[in-house]
Design a protein around this motif. Structure first.
Motif, PDB file in Angstrom:
ATOM      1  N   ALA A  57      15.710 -34.196  -7.962  1.00 50.57           N
ATOM      2  CA  ALA A  57      16.685 -34.465  -6.908  1.00 50.57           C
ATOM      3  C   ALA A  57      17.517 -33.215  -6.690  1.00 50.57           C
ATOM      4  O   ALA A  57      17.923 -32.548  -7.644  1.00 50.57           O
ATOM      5  N   SER A  58      17.773 -32.876  -5.429  1.00 49.24           N
ATOM      6  CA  SER A  58      18.622 -31.727  -5.136  1.00 49.24           C
ATOM      7  C   SER A  58      20.069 -32.212  -5.024  1.00 49.24           C
ATOM      8  O   SER A  58      20.314 -33.404  -4.843  1.00 49.24           O
ATOM      9  N   PRO A  59      21.032 -31.309  -5.112  1.00 50.03           N
ATOM     10  CA  PRO A  59      22.444 -31.708  -5.067  1.00 50.03           C
ATOM     11  C   PRO A  59      22.837 -32.463  -3.784  1.00 50.03           C
ATOM     12  O   PRO A  59      23.714 -33.311  -3.817  1.00 50.03           O
ATOM     13  N   ASN A  60      22.157 -32.173  -2.666  1.00 52.16           N
ATOM     14  CA  ASN A  60      22.524 -32.832  -1.409  1.00 52.16           C
ATOM     15  C   ASN A  60      21.804 -34.167  -1.191  1.00 52.16           C
ATOM     16  O   ASN A  60      21.926 -34.774  -0.139  1.00 52.16           O
ATOM     17  N   GLY A  61      21.036 -34.621  -2.195  1.00 50.74           N
ATOM     18  CA  GLY A  61      20.366 -35.916  -2.083  1.00 50.74           C
ATOM     19  C   GLY A  61      18.917 -35.839  -1.644  1.00 50.74           C
ATOM     20  O   GLY A  61      18.206 -36.842  -1.650  1.00 50.74           O
ATOM     21  N   ASP A  62      18.465 -34.661  -1.229  1.00 45.63           N
ATOM     22  CA  ASP A  62      17.057 -34.493  -0.888  1.00 45.63           C
ATOM     23  C   ASP A  62      16.230 -34.458  -2.178  1.00 45.63           C
ATOM     24  O   ASP A  62      16.772 -34.379  -3.271  1.00 45.63           O
ATOM     25  N   THR A  63      14.928 -34.490  -2.019  1.00 46.50           N
ATOM     26  CA  THR A  63      14.030 -34.442  -3.168  1.00 46.50           C
ATOM     27  C   THR A  63      13.178 -33.187  -3.073  1.00 46.50           C
ATOM     28  O   THR A  63      12.578 -32.919  -2.030  1.00 46.50           O
ATOM     29  N   LEU A  64      13.146 -32.428  -4.153  1.00 42.78           N
ATOM     30  CA  LEU A  64      12.328 -31.221  -4.209  1.00 42.78           C
ATOM     31  C   LEU A  64      11.030 -31.565  -4.917  1.00 42.78           C
ATOM     32  O   LEU A  64      11.033 -32.085  -6.031  1.00 42.78           O
ATOM     33  N   LEU A  65       9.923 -31.293  -4.241  1.00 38.34           N
ATOM     34  CA  LEU A  65       8.593 -31.531  -4.784  1.00 38.34           C
ATOM     35  C   LEU A  65       7.903 -30.186  -4.948  1.00 38.34           C
ATOM     36  O   LEU A  65       7.816 -29.419  -3.989  1.00 38.34           O
ATOM     37  N   GLU A  66       7.440 -29.904  -6.154  1.00 39.47           N
ATOM     38  CA  GLU A  66       6.678 -28.687  -6.389  1.00 39.47           C
ATOM     39  C   GLU A  66       5.247 -29.104  -6.687  1.00 39.47           C
ATOM     40  O   GLU A  66       4.998 -29.917  -7.583  1.00 39.47           O
TER      41      GLU A  66
END
Length: 148
Positions: A57-66
């Protein structure tokens, strides 16, 4: 929905809309769900057959997928359709399921359009038609503690 005992007695039958007007149940095959969702999204916004390396989870609520190939995606919404051993479901804290199935009937399945749920002692099972020729099914063994 029909709820039955393990010996086949009907315990309860109801229509979801009669219970709560805001509820609706639809059972569809994963392929149909994916095609329907993708048809409503901008071109190239859906990543198929991508292997997930890491999710956070990113700080702004988005989701980071690698992804395994090194590419990174930042998403506001992630729709997980990656099967029984889902790394996304695990990341979200869902327990790992043991097995569910999809039964195929080449000519036609003969079950009516309803969710069938069966309760037994330390057992729950169910099945629901998802197409004219396919039925999704599951079995859950309830145990008071983890073990074999």
């Amino acid at each position: 929905m029909v709820v039955k005992s393990v010996d086949g007695r009907e315990l309860r039958a109801f229509n979801f809309k009669q219970e709560d007007q805001s509820q609706e149940v639809r059972a569809v095959e994963r392929r149909v769900l994916l095609e329907t969702l993708a048809s409503q999204l901008p071109r190239d916004s859906v990543q198929y057959s991508s292997q997930l390396q890491r999710i956070e989870a990113s700080p702004n609520g988005d989701t980071l997928l690698e992804l395994v190939d090194g590419s990174k995606l930042l998403a506001r919404i992630v729709i997980e359709c990656d099967g029984i051993r889902s790394p996304i479901a695990k990341w979200m804290g869902f327990p790992e399921p043991k097995y569910v199935g999809l039964a195929s009937y080449p000519d036609a399945q003969y079950f009516g359009p309803r969710v069938n749920y069966i309760y037994g002692r330390r057992l729950r099972a169910g099945f629901v038609p998802v197409s004219p020729t396919k039925v999704y099914w599951f079995i859950c063994f309830n145990s008071p503690s983890p073990g074999s």
